[in-house]
Design a protein around this motif. Structure first.
Motif, mmCIF file in Angstrom:
data_model
loop_
_atom_site.group_PDB
_atom_site.id
_atom_site.type_symbol
_atom_site.label_atom_id
_atom_site.label_comp_id
_atom_site.label_asym_id
_atom_site.label_seq_id
_atom_site.Cartn_x
_atom_site.Cartn_y
_atom_site.Cartn_z
ATOM 1 N N GLN A 1 28.821 42.211 45.639
ATOM 2 C CA GLN A 1 29.534 42.905 44.564
ATOM 3 C C GLN A 1 28.780 44.157 44.118
ATOM 4 N N LYS B 1 29.297 46.815 46.812
ATOM 5 C CA LYS B 1 30.607 47.467 46.674
ATOM 6 C C LYS B 1 30.551 48.564 45.595
ATOM 7 N N LEU B 2 29.913 48.196 44.496
ATOM 8 C CA LEU B 2 29.817 49.133 43.371
ATOM 9 C C LEU B 2 28.979 50.362 43.751
ATOM 10 N N MET C 1 30.812 52.610 46.143
ATOM 11 C CA MET C 1 31.872 53.376 45.501
ATOM 12 C C MET C 1 31.310 54.588 44.758
ATOM 13 N N LEU D 1 36.702 46.213 39.944
ATOM 14 C CA LEU D 1 35.482 45.499 40.337
ATOM 15 C C LEU D 1 34.993 44.571 39.229
ATOM 16 N N GLU E 1 37.211 41.608 39.196
ATOM 17 C CA GLU E 1 36.869 40.736 40.342
ATOM 18 C C GLU E 1 35.612 39.932 40.034
ATOM 19 N N TYR E 2 34.655 40.613 39.436
ATOM 20 C CA TYR E 2 33.390 39.944 39.130
ATOM 21 C C TYR E 2 33.633 38.775 38.171
ATOM 22 N N SER F 1 35.105 35.912 39.734
ATOM 23 C CA SER F 1 34.211 35.164 40.639
ATOM 24 C C SER F 1 33.232 34.264 39.873
#
Lengths: 268, 110
Positions: free
Chosen positions: A157, A160-161, A164, B13, B16-17, B20
């Protein structure tokens, strides 16, 4: 004109990995070759993964080590094989995690007062934005030129950040690695301009990676920013003593990372 | 990508985090249960610490600073214990409390 060998007989790097060039493959495919038997044997054994040291062992039953070294040397000079580093314009990273490293002075031995003083001193010496040391000069980036940033991070995660935001920032070619194997592979692709380095990886310790980089002939000058949830004073000092250019504690604000990257790269 | 688009992507994001988090907490609880049941497997404690460490290091970035703080406290609570047998009674009690706090922080409206 023949290509100069990257390793002479006396200085052949036993950790080096060679692969067979197109010319070498063609030579292997010809009905009649001008190569000697040892050269043919080595050409068959070279697979782009086996180190010179392993090759010498494999060939030892029929080939004296000196003859094998000569044969490798000649095959490279003739352009039939090439070292993996030369092939990719990358770095000889074989053994990156297995070579012995020199121990560093202990940061944890400091008393609290000394540590506080050290941090104060670091601030005075130009470490800003959490702890990030600005590059000494300003870097000029040519139009279209991209700086290579290797992000060593195992949390998908966060990856991904970072991808981006760094992509949006522009001007960066991004590479990602989340474990030892991926780090080694990424380094083989070429020298990065900056490494953002997580400390806690599944099979590696970021501090160890940093120490190995600082003792590597090609990687030692590359700016490294540690990104870690290890926020203790001892951990920060350990990173800085090991030669980190920045130490940013997690969780971070993404803007802090972007700004820190610019600072150490001389773009800010 | 414009900054407006980026902001939207970042919101995605973050969402999504948060989504999760329950699965992460389930894993943590499952690991803790196995440790409490006395399953002597040192890797489970290391795995538990790693899970907590990852959450401590990322939740704040995705807008959950309290979750980061509690996860770090929980990781520190386990300390340098190398295996389940070396966890003291107080450590166990504190950890259970922190696990509850972690769940509450993850479920709190943001």
């Amino acid at each position: 004109m023949q290509k100069a060998p990257s390793a002479s007989r006396n200085a052949l790097n036993k950790d080096a990995v060679y692969s067979v060039t197109a010319k070498g493959k063609a030579e292997l495919g010809t009905a009649g070759t001008h190569l000697s038997a040892p050269e043919v044997k080595l050409l068959v054994l070279i697979d782009g993964q086996t180190t010179v040291s392993q090759l010498l062992k494999q060939a030892s039953s029929s080939l004296a080590p000196a003859a094998a070294v000569d044969a490798i040397d000649k095959l490279e000079r003739d352009g039939l094989i090439t070292s993996k580093a030369a092939e990719s314009d990358g770095i000889e990273a074989t053994g990156f995690f297995t070579r012995p490293v020199f121990p560093l002075p202990s940061a944890t031995a400091e008393t609290g007062a000394q540590a506080d003083f050290t941090l104060e001193l670091l601030r005075k010496q130009g470490y800003v934005s959490r702890i990030v040391k600005k590059a000494a000069g300003t870097r000029k980036v040519e139009p279209g030129q991209k700086l290579i940033v290797l992000v060593v991070e195992d949390d998908p995660q966060l990856v991904k950040l970072l991808r981006m935001f760094l992509q949006l920032e522009g001007g960066y070619e991004l590479r990602f690695a989340g474990n030892r194997e991926e780090i080694t592979a990424a380094l083989r692709l070429g020298k990065p301009d900056l490494v953002l380095l997580d400390v806690t990886l599944p099979d590696a310790d970021g501090f160890d990676v940093l120490v190995r980089m600082r003792q590597h002939p090609v990687l030692k000058e590359i700016p490294v920013i540690m990104m870690t949830a290890k926020a203790s004073r001892e951990a920060v000092l350990k990173g800085l003593v090991a030669g980190a250019n920045g130490y940013i504690t997690k969780p971070f604000q993404i803007e802090v990372i972007i700004q820190a990257a610019k600072s150490v790269l001389g773009l800010a | 990508m414009s900054y407006q688009q980026l902001s939207r992507e970042f919101d995605v994001l973050r969402a999504e985090y948060r989504k999760s988090m329950p699965a992460k907490l389930d894993r943590i609880e499952a690991l803790w249960d196995l440790i409490l049941k006395g399953m002597q497997d040192d890797t489970r404690l290391a795995q538990l610490k790693k899970e907590l460490h990852t959450i401590a290091g990322s939740a704040g970035t995705f807008g959950l600073p309290k979750v980061s703080d509690v996860a770090r406290a929980a990781e520190e609570c386990l300390g340098e214990s190398a295996d389940a047998a070396s966890l003291g009674e107080k450590q166990r009690t504190d950890f259970i409390r922190l696990l509850g706090e972690l769940k509450s922080a993850a479920q709190a409206p943001h």
